[in-house]
Structures are given as structure tokens and as C-alpha cells.
Design a protein around this motif. Structure first.
Motif, mmCIF file in Angstrom:
data_model
loop_
_atom_site.group_PDB
_atom_site.id
_atom_site.type_symbol
_atom_site.label_atom_id
_atom_site.label_comp_id
_atom_site.label_asym_id
_atom_site.label_seq_id
_atom_site.Cartn_x
_atom_site.Cartn_y
_atom_site.Cartn_z
ATOM 1 N N LYS A 128 0.840 -1.198 0.000
ATOM 2 C CA LYS A 128 0.000 0.000 0.000
ATOM 3 C C LYS A 128 0.874 1.246 0.000
ATOM 4 C CE LYS A 128 -3.730 -2.183 2.682
ATOM 5 N NZ LYS A 128 -4.523 -2.121 3.942
ATOM 6 N N GLY A 129 0.233 2.380 -0.202
ATOM 7 C CA GLY A 129 0.896 3.666 -0.053
ATOM 8 C C GLY A 129 2.043 3.888 -1.017
ATOM 9 N N GLU A 130 3.130 4.477 -0.506
ATOM 10 C CA GLU A 130 4.264 4.829 -1.364
ATOM 11 C C GLU A 130 4.885 3.609 -2.053
ATOM 12 O OE1 GLU A 130 6.821 6.974 1.286
ATOM 13 O OE2 GLU A 130 6.017 8.917 0.638
ATOM 14 N N PRO A 131 5.074 2.472 -1.384
ATOM 15 C CA PRO A 131 5.613 1.303 -2.097
ATOM 16 C C PRO A 131 4.728 0.866 -3.263
ATOM 17 C CG PRO A 131 5.839 0.997 0.266
ATOM 18 C CD PRO A 131 4.991 2.220 0.077
ATOM 19 N N PHE A 132 3.400 0.959 -3.084
ATOM 20 C CA PHE A 132 2.481 0.623 -4.173
ATOM 21 C C PHE A 132 2.745 1.539 -5.372
ATOM 22 C CE2 PHE A 132 -1.322 0.842 -6.680
ATOM 23 C CZ PHE A 132 -1.928 -0.408 -6.583
ATOM 24 N N ASP A 133 2.834 2.828 -5.111
ATOM 25 C CA ASP A 133 3.072 3.792 -6.191
ATOM 26 C C ASP A 133 4.417 3.541 -6.864
ATOM 27 O OD1 ASP A 133 0.652 4.960 -5.550
ATOM 28 O OD2 ASP A 133 1.550 6.529 -4.301
ATOM 29 N N MET A 134 5.426 3.187 -6.071
ATOM 30 C CA MET A 134 6.745 2.943 -6.639
ATOM 31 C C MET A 134 6.735 1.715 -7.545
ATOM 32 S SD MET A 134 9.857 3.915 -6.989
ATOM 33 C CE MET A 134 10.228 5.087 -5.674
ATOM 34 N N ILE A 135 6.076 0.635 -7.104
ATOM 35 C CA ILE A 135 6.011 -0.569 -7.940
ATOM 36 C C ILE A 135 5.273 -0.277 -9.242
ATOM 37 C CG2 ILE A 135 4.983 -2.873 -8.088
ATOM 38 C CD1 ILE A 135 5.676 -3.229 -5.123
ATOM 39 N N GLU A 136 4.187 0.470 -9.161
ATOM 40 C CA GLU A 136 3.462 0.820 -10.383
ATOM 41 C C GLU A 136 4.351 1.649 -11.313
ATOM 42 O OE1 GLU A 136 -0.279 0.235 -11.079
ATOM 43 O OE2 GLU A 136 0.651 -1.401 -9.951
ATOM 44 N N ALA A 137 5.148 2.530 -10.743
ATOM 45 C CA ALA A 137 6.046 3.357 -11.555
ATOM 46 C C ALA A 137 7.163 2.522 -12.171
ATOM 47 C CB ALA A 137 6.641 4.476 -10.699
ATOM 48 N N ILE A 138 7.669 1.549 -11.446
ATOM 49 C CA ILE A 138 8.687 0.647 -12.000
ATOM 50 C C ILE A 138 8.129 -0.061 -13.227
ATOM 51 C CG2 ILE A 138 9.959 -1.494 -11.573
ATOM 52 C CD1 ILE A 138 10.185 -0.605 -8.624
ATOM 53 N N ASN A 139 6.922 -0.593 -13.100
ATOM 54 C CA ASN A 139 6.324 -1.328 -14.213
ATOM 55 C C ASN A 139 6.030 -0.423 -15.398
ATOM 56 O OD1 ASN A 139 6.385 -3.777 -12.851
ATOM 57 N ND2 ASN A 139 4.322 -3.528 -12.000
ATOM 58 N N ALA A 140 5.702 0.832 -15.130
ATOM 59 C CA ALA A 140 5.364 1.766 -16.209
ATOM 60 C C ALA A 140 6.602 2.351 -16.878
ATOM 61 C CB ALA A 140 4.494 2.900 -15.663
ATOM 62 N N ASN A 141 7.759 2.204 -16.254
ATOM 63 C CA ASN A 141 8.958 2.880 -16.746
ATOM 64 C C ASN A 141 9.438 2.354 -18.079
ATOM 65 O OD1 ASN A 141 12.213 2.947 -16.719
ATOM 66 N ND2 ASN A 141 11.373 4.799 -15.737
ATOM 67 N N GLY A 142 9.341 1.051 -18.270
ATOM 68 C CA GLY A 142 9.807 0.464 -19.527
ATOM 69 C C GLY A 142 11.196 -0.125 -19.462
ATOM 70 N N ALA A 143 11.974 0.211 -18.444
ATOM 71 C CA ALA A 143 13.305 -0.371 -18.306
ATOM 72 C C ALA A 143 13.181 -1.819 -17.845
ATOM 73 C CB ALA A 143 14.127 0.423 -17.288
ATOM 74 N N PRO A 144 14.079 -2.700 -18.298
ATOM 75 C CA PRO A 144 14.053 -4.075 -17.783
ATOM 76 C C PRO A 144 14.339 -4.096 -16.292
ATOM 77 C CG PRO A 144 16.069 -3.677 -19.034
ATOM 78 C CD PRO A 144 15.190 -2.483 -19.246
ATOM 79 N N VAL A 145 13.751 -5.066 -15.605
ATOM 80 C CA VAL A 145 13.883 -5.160 -14.152
ATOM 81 C C VAL A 145 14.542 -6.476 -13.778
ATOM 82 C CG1 VAL A 145 12.668 -5.180 -11.944
ATOM 83 C CG2 VAL A 145 11.833 -3.725 -13.802
ATOM 84 N N LEU A 146 15.536 -6.389 -12.906
ATOM 85 C CA LEU A 146 16.164 -7.555 -12.294
ATOM 86 C C LEU A 146 15.705 -7.601 -10.839
ATOM 87 C CD1 LEU A 146 18.265 -9.899 -12.211
ATOM 88 C CD2 LEU A 146 19.982 -8.160 -11.631
ATOM 89 N N ALA A 147 15.005 -8.663 -10.455
ATOM 90 C CA ALA A 147 14.475 -8.769 -9.097
ATOM 91 C C ALA A 147 15.449 -9.526 -8.206
ATOM 92 C CB ALA A 147 13.120 -9.468 -9.103
ATOM 93 N N VAL A 148 15.572 -9.062 -6.967
ATOM 94 C CA VAL A 148 16.415 -9.717 -5.978
ATOM 95 C C VAL A 148 15.556 -10.681 -5.163
ATOM 96 C CG1 VAL A 148 17.946 -9.398 -4.002
ATOM 97 C CG2 VAL A 148 17.955 -7.731 -5.867
#
Length: 499
Positions: A128-148
């Protein structure tokens, strides 16, 4: 290969630390593995690490420092104040000699790669909250993501999305996979999964005693049936597949052919007389025998050479199928129940389960899909949002006293004793009419050769997925038995068996 829940993985960490490996040494190895994966993913351009407050964030800080030491342009966004970090994560943050960016989606910019080190596998509550917004922004960014370890927002044990979740192109996990790397929807968010050795000795598994395994050949190699030079067809068992009436014969024929291709020495189709000519004209190596009544079926059951049965595909829903199943169970035959055989007990599942439990050492496999599962196990069905597929199948197997195989792109098999396998090798084109009928026959063919029920179901699922891979897009169910010889040859090569 063993699969560890988040609790089991935490215990593996503790055992490694107790044996003399410092926790920070494990974190250093994990972060270095993440950095190596990042270098493989993008050869140039800026890298952004988004770190959380726990050990996952600590792994991210180590990766950032390692990448910077290799000359890469790196920046870090941190969810909390740096001073609030504790333990190994605080030590890792001290190794990052540069500022951290505020936890704000606008700080993401346009990186060549995002390293998601926000939450990892331990998340147990909705984002929820800021982490939710950050995850949505990561997905919208378009850069490939490497998850830890695991994409943030995925529950490590169930694979569920906890409100929202990062979509990664690759995930680096440590020591062993977690259920969410194999179960949907988590697996889809992981992308490719890389398992890194971070210095935990495999000996800790003896104490942990995990009961979940990835469905791969190493998990059941010792049970795989290998014909011997001096053997003959009668050594490899005799399967009986039960056909329905003239309007529904194809499913049983698919099962029969699957059993034969899986290695059964002989296969007989028990056919109603009105469908006898249709079945006989469509079969060659599979024998056909007229069976209309339970009395006639009991005559087959009395022949000790006929040692494995598959009932359900095209058998029809109702009293006849119920009676055939109960007769086979009373005769203590190895048995695969699918489709109509399962639905025929929808009004009285306990009658089925009691009969199974009263059999001595029952070698019985139930093979429902998600639509059939709640007909037998309504209170542990897929309608329960907090229960993972793995948990549901385990509970079902314990209740039924039989091996339960719940089909799907993450087919899960569980035994009443708690063992379970999760498969991840089924291609999308395996979702086609009749594919499950072939699978039920394959499992019966393995049971006929003396393979125990849990291993027979797991082997059948893996070979089924590999056969579909071999056939390729455009697959129809009839192709599956024809590609099984190639799959078997590949297994022989892997096991070092001459043929």
C-alpha cells in the motif's frame, strides 16, 4: 531439486550462520550474484537500485557498490532513512559511499536497468501507499527489471500478488527456488530465474527436510522404469482404459494410447458394445473388450495380469462410472481417476475418499483441473483467496488418501504424506482438448510398470510437458503420444542409459 518456503529459507540462513558463516558474508555473496546478473543483462547505461528496509535492500546495496566498483553508473533509491537500517542491511548500506535518492517515483528517471531490492520473498501483507506507487512506476517505466530473490509484491510461499507486483525479466534467488518461482501468478512476474550459490551448505537440507520439489528428472530419477534386456511385455504391466458410449469414445482412446507410449506392455480398452466397432476400427496395438456392466468389469478386475486402470475420460457422469470406480478400488487395483469419474462423485465425495482409505496401500491418482477440483474439495477450492495451489493440493491429498494432481500451467502433485512437486515445463499450447486424457493414460502406464503413485504422477506430468515442447505450437492431443519416444530418449541420455 528442493523448493523452500520462506520459513524454510530463513531456517537455512540461520543454520548456515550457526555453522560459522556470518550473515553479512551471505549478504555479500548474494549482492555480488545480483551484480553479476545485472552485468549480463545490460552491458552499458545507468543502473538504478530500489532498496527496501530489510535484508533484500541490503543485497541491493551490496550489488550497487559492486557495480560501481566495476565502473558502472549506479544510483540508489531507499524506502526508509538510511540511519534506520539495522543489522546486516545497515552494514551493507555503509559500503555504499554515495548519497541515496528520495523514495519518489519521479526519481526513477530513465535507467538502462532497474534492480528491484524492495521487499523480496518475505512479504506477507498487501502493498500500500508509497511502495504501491513505486512498484506501479517501475512497471510503467519500460526499463528491464532484475528482481532480488523475488519480484516485490509477490508472496514467496503462495505466489500470490499482494496488491501489486513488479514484473521482472529476470530474478536472482539464493540457494534454492521458492514456491512463488514456480506457482502462478508469481512465476510470470519472475521472468528467468537464476539460482545463485551464496555459501549455504546443502547439508542444512537434512535438518530442514523439505517436502516440496521442482518437478524435474532429478526429483524422481530412481523411480523411472527402465526395461531390461531379459524382460518381456508382461513384465511392464497391463492397463485397462474404460470407454464411454458411442458418442464419447475418443477420450478413452487417447488415454489408452498414452498408456502404451508411456511404457505399459499391454493396453485394453473396455468398451460398451454399442461403441465396440468404433473403438476397434480406430485402434491397432490397443486391444478392445466388450464391457457394459459392472459384473463384466469385475471379470476384468479378477484377472491379476490387468494391474492398472484409468477411469473417467469420456466415461460418462453418473451411476455406472461410480460403480466402476468403487469396484476397481475394492479390487485394490492401481487406478487413475479423471474427468467424469471425479464429477460422478460430486454429490458424495466422502464415499470415494472412504473407499480409497479402506484400500491397503492404495495406488490411486486423482487428476482434476481447476473446474473439477471444487466438485470434490469445495471448502479448499480456488475460491479461497489466501490459500496457495500447493496448500490446496496438499490438503486434498491428505483428505482423499490418494495422490492428487491439480492440472494447469503450474501442475502440482501432492501425496497424502505431504510430499509435493510443482512443474514449470508446460508450454502454452498444451492447453488443448484431450491433453488431460493422454496424461491420465500416461500415469496409468507408469503405474502398470510398478512406479509408485506419487512418482508416476510426477513423471507423467513432466513427460507430458516435454512431449508438448517436442511437438511445438499447433499441438493437438493426438500428437502427444507420438512425441513421447523422443522425450524418453532424452531421459535415457540424461540418465546415461544405453538404448
Amino acid at each position: 531439486m528442493e523448493v523452500l518456503t520462506t520459513a524454510e529459507m530463513a531456517r537455512a540462513d540461520r543454520l548456515a550462520i550457526a555453522a560459522g558463516t556470518p550473515g553479512f558474508a551471505l549478504m555479500l555473496s548474494a549482492g555480488q550474484a545480483v551484480a553479476a546478473a545485472a552485468m549480463d543483462l545490460v552491458a552499458e547505461g545507468p543502473i538504478l537500485v530500489i532498496a527496501g528496509p530489510g535484508n533484500n535492500g541490503g543485497d541491493g546495496f551490496v550489488a550497487a557498490a559492486e557495480l560501481a566498483a566495476r565502473g558502472r553508473e549506479v544510483s540508489v533509491i531507499l524506502l526508509c532513512e538510511r540511519e534506520s537500517l539495522q543489522g546486516d542491511a545497515a552494514s551493507a548500506a555503509r559500503g555504499w559511499k554515495y548519497p541515496v535518492l528520495p523514495f519518489n517515483p519521479q526519481a526513477i528517471g530513465r535507467p538502462a536497468l532497474i534492480i528491484d531490492a524492495l521487499f523480496g520473498a518475505g512479504l506477507d501483507r498487501p502493498v500500500k501507499g508509497e511502495p504501491f506507487d513505486m512498484i506501479e512506476a517501475i512497471n510503467a517505466n519500460g526499463a528491464p527489471v532484475l528482481a532480488v530473490d523475488l519480484p516485490s509484491g509477490i508472496n514467496g510461499t503462495s505466489g500470490a500478488i499482494m496488491g501489486t507486483a513488479v514484473r521482472a525479466v529476470e530474478t536472482v534467488t539464493f540457494f534454492r527456488r521458492k514456491p512463488a518461482h514456480l506457482l502462478l501468478p508469481g512465476r510470470v512476474h519472475c521472468g528467468r530465474v537464476r539460482v545463485a550459490d551464496i555459501g549455504i551448505d546443502a547439508g542444512v537440507l537434512v535438518e530442514i527436510a523439505p517436502r516440496t520439489f521442482e518437478n524435474v528428472p532429478s526429483s524422481w530419477a530412481k523411480a523411472f522404469p527402465i526395461p531390461t534386456v531379459e524382460g518381456h511385455k508382461y513384465d511392464r504391466g497391463h492397463v485397462v482404459a474404460v470407454s464411454g458410449g458411442i458418442a464419447a469414445t475418443g477420450a478413452a482412446r487417447l488415454s489408452a494410447r498414452g498408456a502404451l507410449r508411456a511404457g505399459a506392455g499391454l493396453v485394453t480398452l473396455a468398451s460398451p458394445r454399442d461403441a465396440l466397432a468404433v473403438n476397434a476400427s480406430a485402434l491397432t496395438a490397443v486391444m478392445v473388450r466388450p464391457v457394459d456392466t459392472v459384473i463384466e468389469f469385475s471379470e476384468l478386475l479378477g484377472d491379476k495380469r490387468l494391474n492398472a486402470y484409468v477411469i473417467g475420460p469420456g466415461a460418462g457422469i453418473g451411476e455406472r462410472s461410480r460403480d466402476l470406480v468403487l469396484a476397481a478400488l475394492t479390487a485394490k487395483k492401481a487406478l487413475v481417476l479423471d474427468a467424469d469419474a471425479l464429477t460422478s462423485f460430486a454429490d458424495a465425495p466422502e464415499r470415494l475418499f472412504e473407499t480409497i482409505r479402506h484400500s491397503s496401500d492404495p495406488q490411486v491418482v486423482l487428476t482434476p483441473h481447476e473446474g473439477e477440483f471444487p466438485r470434490l474439495f469445495s471448502d479448499i477450492s480456488n475460491k479461497h483467496p489466501g490459500r496457495s495451489k500447493l496448500e490446496r493440493v496438499r490438503a486434498a491429498a491428505e483428505r482423499a488418501g490418494a495422490v492428487v494432481l491439480l492440472k494447469g500451467p503450474d501442475t502440482t502433485v501432492a501425496s497424502p504424506d505431504g510430499r509435493a512437486t510443482i512443474a514449470a515445463n508446460a508450454p502454452p499450447w498444451l492447453a488443448t482438448a484431450g491433453a488431460g486424457d493422454v496424461l491420465s493414460g500416461m500415469i496409468a502406464g507408469l503405474l502398470a510398470q510398478g512406479v509408485p503413485a506419487f512418482e508416476a504422477a510426477s513423471i507423467g506430468v513432466w513427460m507430458h510437458g516435454e512431449a508438448a515442447q517436442e511437438a511445438g505450437p499447433g499441438l493437438i492431443a493426438e500428437d502427444l503420444p507420438e512425441t513421447l519416444p523422443a522425450v524418453t530418449r532424452h531421459l535415457y541420455d540424461e540418465f546415461g542409459i544405453d538404448y
